[in-house]
Design an enzyme around this catalytic site. Sequence first.
Site, PDB file in Angstrom:
ATOM      1  N   HIS A   1      -7.788  -5.439  -0.771  1.00 20.86           N
ATOM      2  CA  HIS A   1      -6.624  -4.741  -0.230  1.00 20.86           C
ATOM      3  C   HIS A   1      -6.213  -5.395   1.082  1.00 20.86           C
ATOM      4  O   HIS A   1      -7.019  -6.012   1.768  1.00 20.86           O
ATOM      5  CB  HIS A   1      -6.996  -3.274   0.014  1.00 20.86           C
TER       6      HIS A   1
ATOM      7  N   ASP B   1      -9.992  -4.138  -5.144  1.00 18.57           N
ATOM      8  CA  ASP B   1      -9.266  -3.098  -4.430  1.00 18.57           C
ATOM      9  C   ASP B   1      -9.416  -1.792  -5.207  1.00 18.57           C
ATOM     10  O   ASP B   1      -9.178  -1.776  -6.423  1.00 18.57           O
ATOM     11  CB  ASP B   1      -7.786  -3.490  -4.346  1.00 18.57           C
TER      12      ASP B   1
ATOM     13  N   SER C   1       0.833  -1.197   0.000  1.00 15.63           N
ATOM     14  CA  SER C   1       0.000   0.000   0.000  1.00 15.63           C
ATOM     15  C   SER C   1       0.875   1.258   0.000  1.00 15.63           C
ATOM     16  O   SER C   1       1.726   1.421  -0.862  1.00 15.63           O
ATOM     17  CB  SER C   1      -0.969  -0.047   1.188  1.00 15.63           C
TER      18      SER C   1
END
Length: 320
Positions: A291, A262, A165
């Site tokens: 995610h 995601d 991320s």
Amino acid sequence: MSLHPELSAFLDLVEEGRLAGRPPLHALSAELARETFEQASAGLVWAWPQTQQVARRELTVRTRDGASLALRLYLPEVAGAQPWPVLLYLHGGGYVVGSLDSHDGICAELAWRTPCAVLAVDYRRAPEHRFPTALFDAEDALLWLVAEGAEHGLDATRLAVGGDSAGATLATVLAIQAAQAPQQWPPIRLQLLCYPTTDASRSTVSSELFDEGYLLESATLEWFYSHYQRTPADRLDWRFSPLLCEHLQGAAPAFVGLAQYDPLHDEGQAYAERLQQAGVTVTCRSYAATHDLLRMGAVMPGVDQVYKELASHLAQALAN
């Protein structure tokens, strides 16, 4: 490919909590969001035996502005030639939440499975420390690794950078800088990018399609970005949005792992394509997951195979 039933059931539980009055992260203060995230992270811990065979060392280094920066070094407890090749790892959390502890399992798994050393960075978080402080902390950790790593059994000439991320975003920037200014930064053999944020300046089809109900919400992303930026203009800085970088030539080979469900999927895929267009060797995988896939080992089957693939690419890149 559809979501695994066990992951769908987990998402249903999250939604039930929402309906029962549990607020999303973007409805909280940064401090309370961090507490909530850490509590949720404790519920995602999985007890794979591999993680018990990794030694952890707590280290502290000084940043360019005199702050104390915590690092955690993971060393696999297996026979192997010293010094160890190393992965510099940057945790996710939108620059606001996340910590060494919340992503401890990821680092331990990669250290054991590769095997290699993993150096995790506890970069300072927003909004107390806005862009580009997190990046500067990552840079300072990298420079410390080059200067002092040998004393801790690390081989900085066999180096990968990675993260998930927002941490993957920081890793992309380190890799780009290493290509653009090789006299200043060490050569990087691999960038290991798991569902990176690559463009905070615009929306995509996936950010609208998976706006909510799939763990990471677009409203939470916006909350993260607004905490991290100094002004909206920061989002146009390629160090904030690497997809906007015009010169990607010469960057290290990349493994890009994406989650199909995601909001960040499309920008991650676009970044992988931009790297390929610049002549960078790229392996891009898209998994039928949401995610935060790497922390879902206790929630859905199949995460073990993802780690095997990540470790295999790391091992190949860091080999003598």
